[in-house]
Design a protein around this motif. Structure first.
Motif, PDB file in Angstrom:
ATOM      1  N   MET A  67      35.402 -63.276 -31.724  1.00 29.49           N
ATOM      2  CA  MET A  67      36.446 -62.925 -30.654  1.00 29.49           C
ATOM      3  C   MET A  67      37.435 -61.967 -31.504  1.00 29.49           C
ATOM      4  O   MET A  67      37.977 -60.995 -30.708  1.00 29.49           O
ATOM      5  CB  MET A  67      37.000 -64.069 -29.793  1.00 29.49           C
ATOM      6  N   ASP A  68      37.911 -62.459 -32.315  1.00 26.82           N
ATOM      7  CA  ASP A  68      39.024 -61.663 -33.309  1.00 26.82           C
ATOM      8  C   ASP A  68      38.466 -60.312 -33.924  1.00 26.82           C
ATOM      9  O   ASP A  68      39.249 -59.239 -33.602  1.00 26.82           O
ATOM     10  CB  ASP A  68      39.289 -62.359 -34.392  1.00 26.82           C
ATOM     11  N   MET A  69      37.055 -60.237 -33.851  1.00 32.18           N
ATOM     12  CA  MET A  69      36.577 -59.003 -34.469  1.00 32.18           C
ATOM     13  C   MET A  69      36.689 -57.946 -33.330  1.00 32.18           C
ATOM     14  O   MET A  69      37.038 -57.027 -33.623  1.00 32.18           O
ATOM     15  CB  MET A  69      35.122 -59.172 -34.716  1.00 32.18           C
ATOM     16  N   PHE A  70      36.196 -58.269 -32.188  1.00 33.81           N
ATOM     17  CA  PHE A  70      36.466 -57.471 -30.730  1.00 33.81           C
ATOM     18  C   PHE A  70      37.821 -57.227 -30.539  1.00 33.81           C
ATOM     19  O   PHE A  70      38.227 -56.129 -30.099  1.00 33.81           O
ATOM     20  CB  PHE A  70      35.618 -57.904 -29.678  1.00 33.81           C
ATOM     21  N   LEU A  71      38.697 -58.185 -30.371  1.00 30.91           N
ATOM     22  CA  LEU A  71      39.936 -58.186 -29.786  1.00 30.91           C
ATOM     23  C   LEU A  71      40.724 -56.825 -30.634  1.00 30.91           C
ATOM     24  O   LEU A  71      41.339 -55.876 -30.423  1.00 30.91           O
ATOM     25  CB  LEU A  71      40.801 -59.406 -29.900  1.00 30.91           C
ATOM     26  N   GLY A  72      41.010 -57.071 -32.021  1.00 32.84           N
ATOM     27  CA  GLY A  72      41.833 -56.417 -32.773  1.00 32.84           C
ATOM     28  C   GLY A  72      41.405 -54.934 -32.696  1.00 32.84           C
ATOM     29  O   GLY A  72      42.039 -53.998 -32.429  1.00 32.84           O
ATOM     30  N   ASN A  73      39.883 -54.586 -32.789  1.00 38.72           N
ATOM     31  CA  ASN A  73      39.429 -53.194 -32.989  1.00 38.72           C
ATOM     32  C   ASN A  73      39.492 -52.503 -31.355  1.00 38.72           C
ATOM     33  O   ASN A  73      39.749 -51.494 -31.450  1.00 38.72           O
ATOM     34  CB  ASN A  73      37.911 -53.258 -33.500  1.00 38.72           C
ATOM     35  N   PHE A  74      39.217 -53.352 -30.415  1.00 31.89           N
ATOM     36  CA  PHE A  74      39.272 -52.566 -29.098  1.00 31.89           C
ATOM     37  C   PHE A  74      40.551 -52.583 -28.735  1.00 31.89           C
ATOM     38  O   PHE A  74      40.823 -51.422 -28.059  1.00 31.89           O
ATOM     39  CB  PHE A  74      38.342 -53.613 -27.986  1.00 31.89           C
ATOM     40  N   GLN A  75      41.756 -53.376 -28.959  1.00 32.23           N
ATOM     41  CA  GLN A  75      43.033 -52.937 -28.779  1.00 32.23           C
ATOM     42  C   GLN A  75      43.498 -51.561 -29.602  1.00 32.23           C
ATOM     43  O   GLN A  75      44.116 -50.805 -28.940  1.00 32.23           O
ATOM     44  CB  GLN A  75      43.912 -54.071 -29.118  1.00 32.23           C
TER      45      GLN A  75
END
Length: 86
Positions: A67-75
């Motif tokens: 989830m951290d992997m997706f969250l930071g990059n998509f933000q």
């Protein structure tokens, strides 16, 4: 220990997110490789004491890393593509 390796999946995902296609400096790849080597050494040293891991804990920390992997990059991709959202 595994939560501290959050930078690895974030770097990998950052190279593939449309809108970012991030290129990292060479020294960041070296630091990531060093982090992997240190994690391997730490895990090997800990394996001699035969740790008893709960599968639920392993699944939960793995999910948190994903989830951290997706969250930071998509933000970052959203803020880069739509500057008015910042």
């Amino acid at each position: 220990m595994f939560k501290s390796t959050k930078v690895l999946p974030v770097m990998i995902m950052g190279a593939f997110v449309p809108g970012l296609r991030r290129k990292y400096p060479f020294h960041e790849y070296i630091f990531a490789l060093l982090l992997v080597v240190c994690l391997i050494l730490f895990t090997l040293a800990d394996a001699e004491t035969s740790p008893n891991f709960s599968i639920i804990g392993v699944i939960m920390i793995s999910d948190a890393l994903i989830m951290d992997m997706f969250l930071g990059n998509f933000q970052e991709a959203i803020f880069t593509m739509n500057p008015k959202t910042a």
